[in-house]
Design an enzyme around this catalytic site. Structure first.
Site, PDB file in Angstrom:
ATOM      1  N   GLY A  14      19.256  36.721 -17.288  1.00 29.41           N
ATOM      2  CA  GLY A  14      19.625  36.264 -18.625  1.00 29.41           C
ATOM      3  C   GLY A  14      21.023  35.696 -18.746  1.00 29.41           C
ATOM      4  O   GLY A  14      21.659  35.827 -19.792  1.00 29.41           O
ATOM      5  N   ILE A  94       3.610  31.518 -17.807  1.00 31.26           N
ATOM      6  CA  ILE A  94       2.877  30.381 -18.378  1.00 31.26           C
ATOM      7  C   ILE A  94       3.094  30.330 -19.886  1.00 31.26           C
ATOM      8  O   ILE A  94       3.047  31.349 -20.568  1.00 31.26           O
ATOM      9  CB  ILE A  94       1.365  30.506 -18.070  1.00 31.26           C
ATOM     10  CG1 ILE A  94       1.124  30.375 -16.562  1.00 31.26           C
ATOM     11  CG2 ILE A  94       0.566  29.454 -18.825  1.00 31.26           C
ATOM     12  CD1 ILE A  94      -0.294  30.748 -16.143  1.00 31.26           C
ATOM     13  N   ASN A 109      13.681  23.748 -22.643  1.00 27.08           N
ATOM     14  CA  ASN A 109      13.743  24.465 -21.377  1.00 27.08           C
ATOM     15  C   ASN A 109      14.911  23.937 -20.555  1.00 27.08           C
ATOM     16  O   ASN A 109      15.261  22.763 -20.652  1.00 27.08           O
ATOM     17  CB  ASN A 109      12.439  24.253 -20.601  1.00 27.08           C
ATOM     18  CG  ASN A 109      12.444  24.954 -19.246  1.00 27.08           C
ATOM     19  OD1 ASN A 109      12.738  26.138 -19.157  1.00 27.08           O
ATOM     20  ND2 ASN A 109      12.120  24.219 -18.196  1.00 27.08           N
ATOM     21  N   HIS A 111      16.154  23.421 -16.625  1.00 25.80           N
ATOM     22  CA  HIS A 111      15.597  23.358 -15.268  1.00 25.80           C
ATOM     23  C   HIS A 111      16.728  23.049 -14.286  1.00 25.80           C
ATOM     24  O   HIS A 111      17.505  22.115 -14.525  1.00 25.80           O
ATOM     25  CB  HIS A 111      14.526  22.258 -15.186  1.00 25.80           C
ATOM     26  CG  HIS A 111      13.864  22.164 -13.853  1.00 25.80           C
ATOM     27  ND1 HIS A 111      12.898  23.048 -13.438  1.00 25.80           N
ATOM     28  CD2 HIS A 111      14.041  21.289 -12.835  1.00 25.80           C
ATOM     29  CE1 HIS A 111      12.498  22.717 -12.215  1.00 25.80           C
ATOM     30  NE2 HIS A 111      13.181  21.659 -11.827  1.00 25.80           N
TER      31      HIS A 111
END
Length: 208
Positions: A14, A94, A109, A111
């Site tokens: 985190g 998922i 998101n 990445h």
């Protein structure tokens, strides 16, 4: 847009969650994290959430083995918390189509590579940095993007490059990329909260 309510999805330590918390606490992000949802029961990110008075919930394969049941539980939590924005910060599970459809253009998101390179199915965690080193590219980096039904295929919001050094290992490269993630993710959330992101097809225009 004013103050936004967020849900952050994690699977591990985190550190991106912590970067968000730090930016919120110093007033850089006009919003509040209403809930942290982890796909792993032992994720340290849940401890980080608790330390800052944020509710943390474990919703994973062990306590919700059925994907549809798991998705319905997540949806119920998001609706209860009246979430405006979902942030996937190192989430390794998922994300169902029902969730994507309901929160379209409201899920982002981060990445650890420059999409469309080193992304998609099978590219996660240290595998990404190993693939970067194996391929011999000279730059990698981080990408923040909106989430759609594909894997790492949604419109790109922000990207920043990192030089790949000859002496790099997976660990040294991952550390430098993570620093960029901690910079880009809060910035993207701030832009969203301020209503400065306009999606035009595959492109995200930032209103200056």
């Amino acid at each position: 847009m004013g103050q936004i309510s967020m849900a952050v999805f994690i699977s591990g330590g985190g550190t991106n969650l912590q970067a968000m918390i730090d930016h919120i606490e110093k007033g850089a992000i006009p919003g509040k994290i209403e809930v942290v949802i982890s796909s792993r029961e032992d994720a340290y990110g849940l401890v980080r959430a608790k330390k800052h008075g944020i509710e943390g919930i474990y919703i994973g394969k062990k306590n919700y083995p059925d994907l549809e049941e798991r998705e319905n539980k997540i949806l119920a939590v998001l609706e209860e918390k009246k979430v405006d924005l979902i942030v996937l910060a190192g989430y390794m599970s998922i994300f169902g189509e029902k969730l994507v459809e309901k929160y379209r253009n409201r899920i982002i998101n981060v990445h650890p590579a420059l999409i469309p390179s080193f992304c998609g199915k099978g590219f996660y965690g240290e595998r990404i940095h190993q693939a970067v080193l194996d391929y011999g590219v000279k730059v990698t980096g981080a990408t923040v993007h909106f989430v759609d039904e594909g894997t790492d295929t949604g419109p790109v919001i922000l990207q920043k490059a990192v030089e790949v050094k000859d002496e790099d290992t997976v660990q040294t490269l991952a550390k430098r990329v993570l620093e960029i993630e901690h910079e880009l993710l809060p910035k993207a959330i701030q832009l969203f909260a301020e209503g400065k992101l306009v999606i035009e097809g595959r492109k995200v225009r930032i209103i200056r």
